[in-house]
Design an enzyme around this catalytic site. Structure first.
Site, PDB file in Angstrom:
ATOM      1  N   SER A  86       0.857  -1.182   0.000  1.00  0.00           N
ATOM      2  CA  SER A  86       0.000   0.000   0.000  1.00  0.00           C
ATOM      3  C   SER A  86       0.889   1.226   0.000  1.00  0.00           C
ATOM      4  CB  SER A  86      -0.877   0.016   1.254  1.00  0.00           C
ATOM      5  OG  SER A  86      -0.090   0.224   2.420  1.00  0.00           O
ATOM      6  N   ASP A  87       0.388   2.335  -0.509  1.00  0.00           N
ATOM      7  CA  ASP A  87       1.036   3.611  -0.265  1.00  0.00           C
ATOM      8  C   ASP A  87       0.768   3.888   1.214  1.00  0.00           C
ATOM      9  OD1 ASP A  87       2.270   6.054  -0.498  1.00  0.00           O
ATOM     10  OD2 ASP A  87       1.144   6.656  -2.261  1.00  0.00           O
ATOM     11  N   CYS A  88       1.703   4.498   1.908  1.00  0.00           N
ATOM     12  CA  CYS A  88       1.566   4.651   3.360  1.00  0.00           C
ATOM     13  C   CYS A  88       0.305   5.437   3.715  1.00  0.00           C
ATOM     14  CB  CYS A  88       2.801   5.328   3.935  1.00  0.00           C
ATOM     15  SG  CYS A  88       4.277   4.346   3.738  1.00  0.00           S
TER      16      CYS A  88
END
Length: 197
Positions: free
Chosen positions: A42-44
């Site tokens: 995931s993107d953070c």
């Protein structure tokens, strides 16, 4: 085609489904159709958005389940760390779901040789490469060559040159994103690299 080993799902949604919880996008398309055989991160914060911003699921546990079942392997943010145990207790996820994600991650690490005997990359010294005179000059050269200046051909831009010399002596850049480069540098990297250089 490029044989990438990692993909990142984003904050947005596709056809009403957050991308990190989108099984069609991550499993059907990426893994089954394209033959992707790596890990998906995931993107953070994107995994938390599935629950808090998109309101895709009602609980953090069911959001985590939708993310794992979609094919996201790495939770860059706090969701799995905070709610994996309660998701297992409530049977929203199974240990097998976590095992599947770990298999994808460790398969890539094994391909990279992370568990092999010591090799040349294991002896690579950060101190011998980063913040040397050469690396600082190279970073400045990359920044200089990567900078785009707009030439005011046909006077399309509303700049008034200095009447005495015809040059732009000074101009002011304003707006909410004027300091984005510094903000991004602090977010994605250390803010004081090479003693501030």
């Amino acid at each position: 085609e490029g044989k990438v080993s990692g993909l990142m799902c984003s904050y947005n949604s596709l056809n009403g489904v957050p991308s990190c919880a989108n099984r069609w996008l991550l499993t059907t398309l990426a893994r089954n159709t394209w033959g992707f055989d790596g890990y998906i991160t995931s993107d953070c914060g994107a995994e938390v958005d599935v629950w808090k911003s998109h309101h895709y699921k009602k609980t953090p546990e069911s959001s985590l389940a939708s993310i794992l079942n979609a094919g996201t392997d790495v939770d860059c943010g706090p969701l799995a760390q905070a709610f994996a145990a309660s998701a297992i207790r409530t049977k929203a996820i199974k240990e097998a779901d976590i095992d599947a994600a770990l298999r994808n991650q460790f398969r890539v690490r094994m391909k990279l040789g992370h568990f092999d005997p010591v090799g040349p990359f294991d002896t690579f010294s950060y101190a011998n490469v980063v913040c040397t005179d050469y690396s600082i000059r190279l970073a400045r050269q990359a920044a200089t060559e990567g900078t785009v200046l707009v030439k005011n051909v046909q006077k399309l831009l509303p700049f008034q040159p200095n009447r005495a010399n015809g040059n732009m002596d000074t101009f002011l850049v304003v707006g909410p994103t004027v300091k984005n480069s510094k903000a991004y540098a602090r977010y994605y990297a250390a803010s004081k690299v090479c003693n501030g250089d």
